[in-house]
Design a protein around this motif. Structure first.
Motif, PDB file in Angstrom:
ATOM      1  N   ALA B  23       0.844  -1.200   0.000  1.00 35.87           N
ATOM      2  CA  ALA B  23       0.000   0.000   0.000  1.00 35.87           C
ATOM      3  C   ALA B  23       0.880   1.251   0.000  1.00 35.87           C
ATOM      4  N   ASP B  24       1.931   1.218   0.822  1.00 30.77           N
ATOM      5  CA  ASP B  24       2.845   2.365   0.882  1.00 30.77           C
ATOM      6  C   ASP B  24       3.492   2.613  -0.480  1.00 30.77           C
ATOM      7  N   ALA B  25       3.907   1.531  -1.143  1.00 33.00           N
ATOM      8  CA  ALA B  25       4.557   1.657  -2.453  1.00 33.00           C
ATOM      9  C   ALA B  25       3.578   2.232  -3.474  1.00 33.00           C
ATOM     10  N   ALA B  26       2.314   1.787  -3.407  1.00 36.76           N
ATOM     11  CA  ALA B  26       1.301   2.307  -4.334  1.00 36.76           C
ATOM     12  C   ALA B  26       1.148   3.816  -4.136  1.00 36.76           C
ATOM     13  N   LYS B  27       1.095   4.236  -2.870  1.00 35.87           N
ATOM     14  CA  LYS B  27       0.956   5.674  -2.588  1.00 35.87           C
ATOM     15  C   LYS B  27       2.173   6.441  -3.107  1.00 35.87           C
ATOM     16  N   GLN B  28       3.349   5.837  -2.950  1.00 39.50           N
ATOM     17  CA  GLN B  28       4.579   6.441  -3.478  1.00 39.50           C
ATOM     18  C   GLN B  28       4.485   6.668  -4.980  1.00 39.50           C
TER      19      GLN B  28
END
Lengths: 409, 409
Positions: B23-28
């Protein structure tokens, strides 16, 4: 048959709790009770910290992240840097008080039946945590006559078995006020490295050292994987009710393990993290006043105690406790008698019998712990009560006249 | 060798945590992630409760009593009376969130190795608490096809062994949204009385029942000693970050046992008790609006899901979760793919794979839990993402043309 669990049966009731009904009854009778029995300071919580909570703009009080708010962990890392403890926010897990840090440490470092070496006397709740986590406490006794200095390192060493997993120390110490020297900490660190043990260091009273420099376990080098600091803001900022502590270690595997236990309870208290973070707004001189106040109280308490016939106490270097030997038959009985039968000008004093701080049965029978958490005036009144009580308590030691010795010779 | 404990190794990492890096990578990458994966409501915490904290006149933030502030326990007893649960302040132990109530219940009712029967799917953290307290969870499976109604009482009964000490239920249920009927609760109560078991009732979502009346385990009679309510204000007042819950039982011996575990951590969070106590200032109509909002979201979610080919879901009667069967090979893979590889107009959705809610290996592979904790507009966008994703996910089930069946006949 519906029964409570055996571990529930085994859980100790705090010794403080045993005396509470007697204190309540004394108050009912109109007697004023001076509380020297618990470590609840009367120092005000810094208004700037309380103001931060009042001014926080919260719409939804959401779960914080499991390890604590990133901003608070950064603030805490900066605080540790300032006291010479070199850690990053990743080394910090925010906990619900120092209590939860102790719990996570025992769960993460030890298995059921494993052994934990602790110098006694020690903080009574350690016993409860050991029962709850099925850990066996192996005490090493320190003595009032030695000012409660830690026992010789050989005493620790000879208690190590294949089940020993950790040494737990507390510096400045509750209940003794003893402050470990760098040399003493180095010896314990070397022992832990030599025997592959964790060194759990409860540093709740870090700021309160009166006669010399404070040394943290994390000031030592070469044992990063072994060392865990168990910390709390309770005493540091007189914010016991906040329930904010920290589990601090540079051991990644251990930090990740503690994190899994932390995930179970989702997050630490949210509002209190806002309070704790605002400590960074305190001036550098904040502790000067508090320390000076505690030191004045300590000096008053020690000098008053030493002036009482038959009372002995070392000068505690830190924290806000004095352990004293009283000239009585049994301090459990004496402390109850103070509440049940004694009063002086309508006042009495509540003390902690030391038996609750020893794991070895029978020790501490003539010792009490007194917390100097009252201002000097109240403290003076409390100590006068003690002084008067020692003159009339039926179980007091009667000083043997010197002539008695002469006759024997 | 310095190692973390075996129980530390055994502790599960929350399934949510496994997906967080994706999820963090997607937001990045600039993708907007709609979070349907956790029970963190977007409903505002009542301003009157937050105001109580802002206006509290605190000089020293002291430890509260171990069982909680007397004024808060009285307020809580009045709240319970209002919802038909007849308890006194003495029956209530204030805890650090519902989590601590679960912990105290397992520690007080069960010994290491004892068995706890829980209908599955169940709240994932139960597994963590069971590992931490060395309790064995014995699951009884409920099924999506039955709307996740509890299994037949015979299914519970045949799992009882001499080591069984308690049944743990959750109503309204997380993750299924199922609301137990009075008849179902009566059956479970009778079972617990017959076999001398505790009935632990997690009622975190009490206020959120949409299609009928709520029944608490404590609405039943004749089994006071068996019943423990595990409660929290987290969902009730959208105050998850407060960490205030309660362990409620009329069983005196059990309450005293839980109290001993509570003494270990001295006191529950202080500021948050001030917040929680102010709930008594809310108007009687407070829950009407919140319930209507959640019900509208539920209805939207269920109708949107049912319109998607191959998706099945019962209508959950309470809480704020929907468990749905998705036409995919494996929901763990699918949920990761949603975050790693999928986006629709720059958006995607995060769901909870149901595997983390089952104790029986292999179950829930095609199910997800979705929390309707977003407003209807955001929820609509999230469900559109899911709809679009199901059309293109490589591991989707390909509908078998009806002709295929004809050929086999």
């Amino acid at each position: 048959m519906l029964e409570v669990s055996q571990r529930g049966h085994a859980m100790p009731l705090s010794p403080y709790r045993r005396l509470t009904p007697f204190a309540d009854a004394a108050k009912q009778r109109g007697v004023q009770v001076h509380h020297l029995n618990i470590g609840q300071p009367d120092i005000e919580t810094p208004p700037v910290m309380l103001a931060a909570v009042q001014q926080a703009n919260i719409r939804v009080l959401e779960y914080s992240p499991t390890a604590g708010y990133p901003s608070y962990r950064r603030a805490l890392a900066r605080y540790y840097q300032q006291v010479g403890i070199s850690v990053t926010p990743d080394d910090i897990l925010v906990t619900a008080g120092g209590s939860e840090a102790i719990f996570f440490a025992l769960m993460s470092c030890l298995n059921p039946g494993d052994e934990l070496i602790i110098p006694e006397p020690f903080y009574g709740a350690y016993t409860a945590f050991a029962v709850a986590t099925d850990v066996r406490i192996v005490p090493v006794t320190s003595h009032l006559a030695d000012g409660f200095a830690p026992p010789l390192i050989e005493e620790f060493e000879r208690r190590i078995t294949p089940r020993t997993k950790a040494v737990l120390l507390c510096t400045p110490n509750n209940p003794t006020g003893y402050v470990y020297s760098r040399a003493e900490l180095e010896q314990l660190k070397d022992l832990c490295v030599r025997h592959s043990l964790y060194l759990l260091s409860d540093e709740a009273y870090r700021e309160f050292c009166y006669d010399g420099d404070y040394v943290s376990a994390m000031h030592l080098s070469g044992a990063d994987d072994h060392i865990v600091i168990l910390d709390t803001i309770s005493k540091r900022y007189s914010a016991c009710g906040a329930r904010i502590g920290a589990f601090v270690t540079k051991n990644k595997a251990l930090q990740q393990t503690a994190f899994k236990f932390a995930q179970m309870r989702v997050s630490p208290p949210g509002l209190a993290q806002v309070l704790a973070e605002a400590a960074s707004e305190l001036p550098d001189t904040y502790f000067d006043h508090t320390k000076a106040e505690y030191q004045a109280r300590r000096d008053l308490m020690v000098s008053r105690l030493r002036a009482m016939p038959g009372v002995e106490c070392p000068v505690p270097g830190g924290a806000f406790y004095v352990m004293a030997r009283l000239p009585v038959d049994d301090c459990d009985t004496f402390c109850q008698w103070l509440l049940e039968e004694f009063s002086y000008h309508g006042q009495t004093v509540m003390l902690s019998p030391a038996s609750g701080f020893y794991a070895t049965k029978g020790l501490g029978k003539q010792e009490v712990r007194m917390a100097y958490v009252l201002n000097c005036e109240a403290l003076g009144l409390a100590l006068t009560c003690l002084e008067q009580a020692l003159l009339v308590y039926p179980g007091r030691e009667v000083p043997v006249p010197e002539a008695a010795f002469d006759q024997d010779r």
